[in-house]
Design a protein around this motif. Sequence first.
Motif, PDB file in Angstrom:
ATOM      1  N   GLU A 130       0.823  -1.212   0.000  1.00 11.81           N
ATOM      2  CA  GLU A 130       0.000   0.000   0.000  1.00 11.81           C
ATOM      3  C   GLU A 130       0.858   1.263   0.000  1.00 11.81           C
ATOM      4  OE1 GLU A 130      -3.336   0.371  -0.313  1.00 11.81           O
ATOM      5  OE2 GLU A 130      -3.206  -1.766  -0.817  1.00 11.81           O
ATOM      6  N   SER A 131       2.026   1.181   0.607  1.00  7.10           N
ATOM      7  CA  SER A 131       2.942   2.318   0.632  1.00  7.10           C
ATOM      8  C   SER A 131       4.354   1.785   0.791  1.00  7.10           C
ATOM      9  CB  SER A 131       2.600   3.263   1.792  1.00  7.10           C
ATOM     10  OG  SER A 131       2.714   2.586   3.035  1.00  7.10           O
ATOM     11  N   GLY A 132       5.333   2.669   0.649  1.00  8.49           N
ATOM     12  CA  GLY A 132       6.715   2.242   0.812  1.00  8.49           C
ATOM     13  C   GLY A 132       7.376   1.839  -0.485  1.00  8.49           C
ATOM     14  N   LYS A 133       8.483   1.128  -0.387  1.00  9.49           N
ATOM     15  CA  LYS A 133       9.353   0.880  -1.542  1.00  9.49           C
ATOM     16  C   LYS A 133       8.742  -0.008  -2.615  1.00  9.49           C
ATOM     17  CE  LYS A 133      14.086   1.761  -0.153  1.00  9.49           C
ATOM     18  NZ  LYS A 133      15.449   1.218  -0.148  1.00  9.49           N
ATOM     19  N   MET A 134       7.785  -0.826  -2.291  1.00  5.74           N
ATOM     20  CA  MET A 134       7.206  -1.745  -3.282  1.00  5.74           C
ATOM     21  C   MET A 134       5.728  -1.449  -3.486  1.00  5.74           C
ATOM     22  SD  MET A 134       9.094  -5.368  -2.374  1.00  5.74           S
ATOM     23  CE  MET A 134       9.026  -5.215  -0.586  1.00  5.74           C
ATOM     24  N   ALA A 142       8.628   0.571  -7.649  1.00  5.97           N
ATOM     25  CA  ALA A 142       8.858   1.937  -7.192  1.00  5.97           C
ATOM     26  C   ALA A 142       8.164   2.147  -5.855  1.00  5.97           C
ATOM     27  CB  ALA A 142       8.350   2.938  -8.225  1.00  5.97           C
ATOM     28  N   TRP A 143       8.503   3.257  -5.214  1.00  5.75           N
ATOM     29  CA  TRP A 143       7.947   3.474  -3.882  1.00  5.75           C
ATOM     30  C   TRP A 143       6.989   4.654  -3.800  1.00  5.75           C
ATOM     31  CZ3 TRP A 143      13.651   3.942  -3.284  1.00  5.75           C
ATOM     32  CH2 TRP A 143      14.108   5.251  -3.445  1.00  5.75           C
ATOM     33  N   THR A 144       6.763   5.323  -4.904  1.00  3.22           N
ATOM     34  CA  THR A 144       5.851   6.452  -4.884  1.00  3.22           C
ATOM     35  C   THR A 144       4.484   6.003  -5.374  1.00  3.22           C
ATOM     36  OG1 THR A 144       7.716   7.889  -5.395  1.00  3.22           O
ATOM     37  CG2 THR A 144       5.518   8.826  -5.646  1.00  3.22           C
ATOM     38  N   ALA A 145       3.456   6.292  -4.624  1.00  2.00           N
ATOM     39  CA  ALA A 145       2.121   5.821  -4.967  1.00  2.00           C
ATOM     40  C   ALA A 145       1.619   6.419  -6.281  1.00  2.00           C
ATOM     41  CB  ALA A 145       1.145   6.135  -3.841  1.00  2.00           C
ATOM     42  N   GLU A 146       1.946   7.680  -6.531  1.00  2.91           N
ATOM     43  CA  GLU A 146       1.547   8.301  -7.790  1.00  2.91           C
ATOM     44  C   GLU A 146       2.495   7.827  -8.881  1.00  2.91           C
ATOM     45  OE1 GLU A 146      -1.120  10.041  -8.273  1.00  2.91           O
ATOM     46  OE2 GLU A 146      -1.666   9.869  -6.155  1.00  2.91           O
ATOM     47  N   THR A 147       1.959   7.109  -9.859  1.00  5.00           N
ATOM     48  CA  THR A 147       2.815   6.403 -10.811  1.00  5.00           C
ATOM     49  C   THR A 147       3.757   7.326 -11.574  1.00  5.00           C
ATOM     50  OG1 THR A 147       0.999   6.481 -12.400  1.00  5.00           O
ATOM     51  CG2 THR A 147       1.244   4.477 -11.110  1.00  5.00           C
ATOM     52  N   PHE A 152      10.773   6.792 -12.023  1.00  3.64           N
ATOM     53  CA  PHE A 152      12.187   6.434 -12.007  1.00  3.64           C
ATOM     54  C   PHE A 152      12.704   6.240 -10.581  1.00  3.64           C
ATOM     55  CE2 PHE A 152      11.551   8.618 -16.089  1.00  3.64           C
ATOM     56  CZ  PHE A 152      11.933   7.582 -16.924  1.00  3.64           C
ATOM     57  N   ASP A 153      11.820   5.763  -9.712  1.00  2.00           N
ATOM     58  CA  ASP A 153      12.194   5.432  -8.342  1.00  2.00           C
ATOM     59  C   ASP A 153      12.451   3.936  -8.163  1.00  2.00           C
ATOM     60  OD1 ASP A 153      12.027   8.010  -7.471  1.00  2.00           O
ATOM     61  OD2 ASP A 153       9.992   7.841  -6.704  1.00  2.00           O
ATOM     62  N   HIS A 154      12.514   3.179  -9.228  1.00  3.19           N
ATOM     63  CA  HIS A 154      12.559   1.728  -9.126  1.00  3.19           C
ATOM     64  C   HIS A 154      13.839   1.201  -8.478  1.00  3.19           C
ATOM     65  CE1 HIS A 154       9.244   1.946 -11.982  1.00  3.19           C
ATOM     66  NE2 HIS A 154       8.965   0.698 -11.659  1.00  3.19           N
ATOM     67  N   ARG A 155      13.650   0.115  -7.737  1.00  7.02           N
ATOM     68  CA  ARG A 155      14.741  -0.711  -7.239  1.00  7.02           C
ATOM     69  C   ARG A 155      14.372  -2.166  -7.528  1.00  7.02           C
ATOM     70  NH1 ARG A 155      15.750   3.904  -7.093  1.00  7.02           N
ATOM     71  NH2 ARG A 155      16.744   5.124  -5.438  1.00  7.02           N
ATOM     72  N   MET A 156      15.332  -3.071  -7.336  1.00  5.21           N
ATOM     73  CA  MET A 156      15.109  -4.485  -7.632  1.00  5.21           C
ATOM     74  C   MET A 156      14.859  -5.268  -6.343  1.00  5.21           C
ATOM     75  SD  MET A 156      18.141  -4.973 -10.466  1.00  5.21           S
ATOM     76  CE  MET A 156      19.411  -4.479  -9.288  1.00  5.21           C
ATOM     77  N   PHE A 157      13.909  -6.206  -6.424  1.00  2.00           N
ATOM     78  CA  PHE A 157      13.521  -6.992  -5.262  1.00  2.00           C
ATOM     79  C   PHE A 157      13.404  -8.466  -5.628  1.00  2.00           C
ATOM     80  CE2 PHE A 157      12.003  -2.677  -4.769  1.00  2.00           C
ATOM     81  CZ  PHE A 157      12.391  -2.361  -3.475  1.00  2.00           C
ATOM     82  N   VAL A 158      13.375  -9.320  -4.581  1.00  2.00           N
ATOM     83  CA  VAL A 158      13.387 -10.766  -4.786  1.00  2.00           C
ATOM     84  C   VAL A 158      12.336 -11.428  -3.907  1.00  2.00           C
ATOM     85  CG1 VAL A 158      14.809 -12.848  -4.820  1.00  2.00           C
ATOM     86  CG2 VAL A 158      15.873 -10.611  -5.218  1.00  2.00           C
ATOM     87  N   GLU A 203       9.199 -12.431   0.815  1.00  2.00           N
ATOM     88  CA  GLU A 203      10.017 -11.307   0.383  1.00  2.00           C
ATOM     89  C   GLU A 203      11.426 -11.430   0.967  1.00  2.00           C
ATOM     90  OE1 GLU A 203       8.004  -7.747   1.480  1.00  2.00           O
ATOM     91  OE2 GLU A 203       6.215  -8.192   0.297  1.00  2.00           O
ATOM     92  N   LYS A 204      12.422 -11.456   0.067  1.00  2.00           N
ATOM     93  CA  LYS A 204      13.825 -11.541   0.500  1.00  2.00           C
ATOM     94  C   LYS A 204      14.493 -10.171   0.524  1.00  2.00           C
ATOM     95  CE  LYS A 204      15.293 -14.981   1.394  1.00  2.00           C
ATOM     96  NZ  LYS A 204      15.178 -15.766   2.650  1.00  2.00           N
ATOM     97  N   GLY A 205      13.774  -9.150   0.081  1.00  2.00           N
ATOM     98  CA  GLY A 205      14.303  -7.794   0.184  1.00  2.00           C
ATOM     99  C   GLY A 205      14.848  -7.247  -1.112  1.00  2.00           C
ATOM    100  N   GLN A 206      15.462  -6.084  -1.011  1.00  2.00           N
ATOM    101  CA  GLN A 206      16.025  -5.365  -2.153  1.00  2.00           C
ATOM    102  C   GLN A 206      17.406  -5.904  -2.490  1.00  2.00           C
ATOM    103  OE1 GLN A 206      16.047  -1.090  -1.694  1.00  2.00           O
ATOM    104  NE2 GLN A 206      17.648  -0.817  -3.232  1.00  2.00           N
ATOM    105  N   ILE A 207      17.698  -5.978  -3.785  1.00  2.00           N
ATOM    106  CA  ILE A 207      19.056  -6.297  -4.222  1.00  2.00           C
ATOM    107  C   ILE A 207      19.888  -5.019  -4.096  1.00  2.00           C
ATOM    108  CG2 ILE A 207      20.523  -7.044  -6.125  1.00  2.00           C
ATOM    109  CD1 ILE A 207      18.162  -8.617  -7.226  1.00  2.00           C
ATOM    110  N   VAL A 208      20.861  -5.040  -3.219  1.00  4.65           N
ATOM    111  CA  VAL A 208      21.699  -3.877  -2.963  1.00  4.65           C
ATOM    112  C   VAL A 208      22.840  -3.833  -3.976  1.00  4.65           C
ATOM    113  CG1 VAL A 208      23.181  -2.714  -1.290  1.00  4.65           C
ATOM    114  CG2 VAL A 208      21.099  -3.893  -0.523  1.00  4.65           C
ATOM    115  N   THR A 209      22.997  -2.711  -4.653  1.00  3.06           N
ATOM    116  CA  THR A 209      24.061  -2.531  -5.631  1.00  3.06           C
ATOM    117  C   THR A 209      24.969  -1.381  -5.186  1.00  3.06           C
ATOM    118  OG1 THR A 209      22.838  -0.958  -6.983  1.00  3.06           O
ATOM    119  CG2 THR A 209      22.476  -3.295  -7.436  1.00  3.06           C
TER     120      THR A 209
END
Length: 326
Positions: free
Chosen positions: A67-71, A94-99, A104-110, A125-131
């Motif tokens: 509903e909110s947050g990074k995913m 992405a983490w912003t509710a308004e598309t 361009f807020d995307h991160r990768m998750f697993v 959920e295993k979390g975000q892939i940290v780069t």
Amino acid sequence: MSNISAAREISNPLIEQRADPWIYRHSDGFYYFTGSVPEYDRIEVRRSETLAGLTDAEPVVAWRKHESGKMSANIWAPEIHYVDGKWYIYFAAAWTAETNEGLFDHRMFVLENESANPLEGQWVEKGQIVTKWESFALDATSFEHEGTRYLVWAQKDPSIKGNSNLYIAPMINPWTIDINRQVMITTPEYEWEKIGFLVNEGAAVLKRNGKIFITYSASATDYNYCMGIIWAAETSDLLDPTSWIKSEVPVFTTNEANSQYGPGHNSFTVTEDGRDVIVFHARSYKEIVGDPLYDPNRHARVQLFGWNPDGTPNFGEPLPDGKNLI
């Protein structure tokens, strides 16, 4: 029904309104399909014992956005992989509710699932892939070579002009990379990679003929979207950027005569009798109202491809809708 006759029944589009299509044929005999849904709000998986059967296979929702947050917005380009006895889904969110604001807020998750059948069980959920950077990142894919598992993905380097480049790194586990060994293997440099946006994204890996090929997509997601390719010798150091050779020309592009526009974000599979298949999305029309990312009609398509005398793949041209696979 024979395998060959089953393959003949396939016509495009294979699955409508599924961009960024990913098909994986598992050792259990099933084809598994996932891709971006038009609402960008969930991840679905379906399976079939035949490629043709994916069209009508019932999709199962594996995960829904937060509903909110990074995913919480713009769930893009899921891929399903089987690693060391467990299922994994890589995806971008992405983490912003308004598309539009979160574009361009995307991160990768697993996600991880221990069930033998990934349409069952629980996705954890295993979390975000940290780069190396906390920046726009998406389109993670994974492959194994000579005992090492690698991740390839697209990301924005804050110091490089443009939207995304392709990177590779060895993996510590299916949701963690060795960020100290992360290297860039291609950046938009040719004009066909820089129309609308400077983009290298949507990597797919193909191992054949003593080489490791990585296809990728370039430019904006309208009719300019197209596929490029890089490759390295299988005996080379894949973490050495100089090991990778890049085609100066795109290898799969819009074909107006066949009404196929913006082919890209591909994956690879095989027919039931083992012939090579490219999986990709494309539109059947050129003119788009509004932002192409919110036009839902990038349909999943499949077609056979061959090989050139020098051992590189020959994808030909995207065939017209309704054209049988063989």
